[in-house]
Design an enzyme around this catalytic site. Sequence first.
Site, PDB file in Angstrom:
ATOM      1  N   ASP A  68       0.833  -1.189   0.000  1.00 45.93           N
ATOM      2  CA  ASP A  68       0.000   0.000   0.000  1.00 45.93           C
ATOM      3  C   ASP A  68       0.876   1.250   0.000  1.00 45.93           C
ATOM      4  OD1 ASP A  68      -2.318  -1.427  -0.020  1.00 45.93           O
ATOM      5  OD2 ASP A  68      -2.717  -1.225   2.129  1.00 45.93           O
ATOM      6  N   ARG A  69       0.352   2.314  -0.537  1.00 48.22           N
ATOM      7  CA  ARG A  69       1.123   3.552  -0.683  1.00 48.22           C
ATOM      8  C   ARG A  69       1.664   4.063   0.646  1.00 48.22           C
ATOM      9  NH1 ARG A  69      -0.356   8.849  -0.734  1.00 48.22           N
ATOM     10  NH2 ARG A  69      -2.548   8.295  -0.539  1.00 48.22           N
TER      11      ARG A  69
END
Length: 386
Positions: A170-171
């Site tokens: 995930d970012r």
Amino acid sequence: MEIVWQTPANPPEKRDYIFRDGRRHVKPYYFEFISHVKNRWAGKTIVDLFAEEFKGRPYEYYVGAVNCGRIQVDGEMVPVSYIVKSSQKISHFLHRHEPPVMAWDVPILHKEDDVVTVWKPATVPSVYCYFVALFGSKVHPCGQYRKNTVVGILQAEHGLAPLFPVHRLDRLVSGLLILARNATKADLFRQEIEAGKVQKHYVAKVVGVFPEDEQIVDVNVNYNAREGRSTAEVGNSCDGSPIKGKAACTNFTRIGTDGIHSIVLCKPITGRTHQIRVHLQYTGHPIANDVLYLSENITNRSSEGMNADRAARSPSNCLVPENNGSDKYVENVEEDFDIDPVCTNCPNLAPKGYDGHEEGLWLHCVQYSGPGWVYECPYPEWAVLT
């Protein structure tokens, strides 16, 4: 003003980046987004289609964009009253502003002929999502990023291309990212992952004193795309209510605690969206700076030191290999970019709606291993309790 349109074939370059206030920006650039008319769009005027489906810009912008040819159908200019038909090609020529990310380096941890591993910083997406819907509107969390990605930065600063991420981070999550250097190697990794032959290890900093014994959470996870969050679901055998979520299992082991926070080793057996985050919440020990999954009571107790500048510690402040710091990123505020009179984001460098206060999670990938191979990433600074 000369306009040079870019496509996915244009590689990122060092000169594309501007560093301000500890953030990495991308110079706005002209980009052609292409899609085809979906059945549910057919029968609408070209302007109504955009105004109803992509609400990030005002109606007047789309009127002007059609009139000046920034929006075209099948490569031709059309009037604002034009009725679109199914499967027609629509192009949106856009002055693209990418959101900034923290100005961390992307340290290369290991490089082989067909594999490279890196320390992905928090806030930097791994790769541009080519499957995102058209026209640069905020449809998917990664849809606004192309150059401000791990793959884009590695291509611009190290000349590494092509690269194929073989797993997802995930970012807002930091840590080990494995990238294959050819499609064949990427497919081999994916086959092993899909066959359940790959083990994943993460570390998290959570609220409270986590139990000393190993905790196994085998609870379904239901992701709500509209809300952008997951929930843990437990079946009710009494009323027979159906479970909407997908089966998910995570093993947790406490590494250490200072009585206020704990460092926990997380071993996800499955790979559901936000699985580790929601399973830690389920145990009563959510990630200590995870606003999305903290209860109001816990948020009040754990708010100290939880904003982006403190929580998303850069690799340069962590236990990373020497000479991989980000001290080379000096401010280059004198850098300029062309202002586009049609653009709704100009003269700002960042896109509208970006508040500039992103939060990096205290969740970090430390190891991936499979048949005959293992790749590791050092622990971040926040994972060392003093």
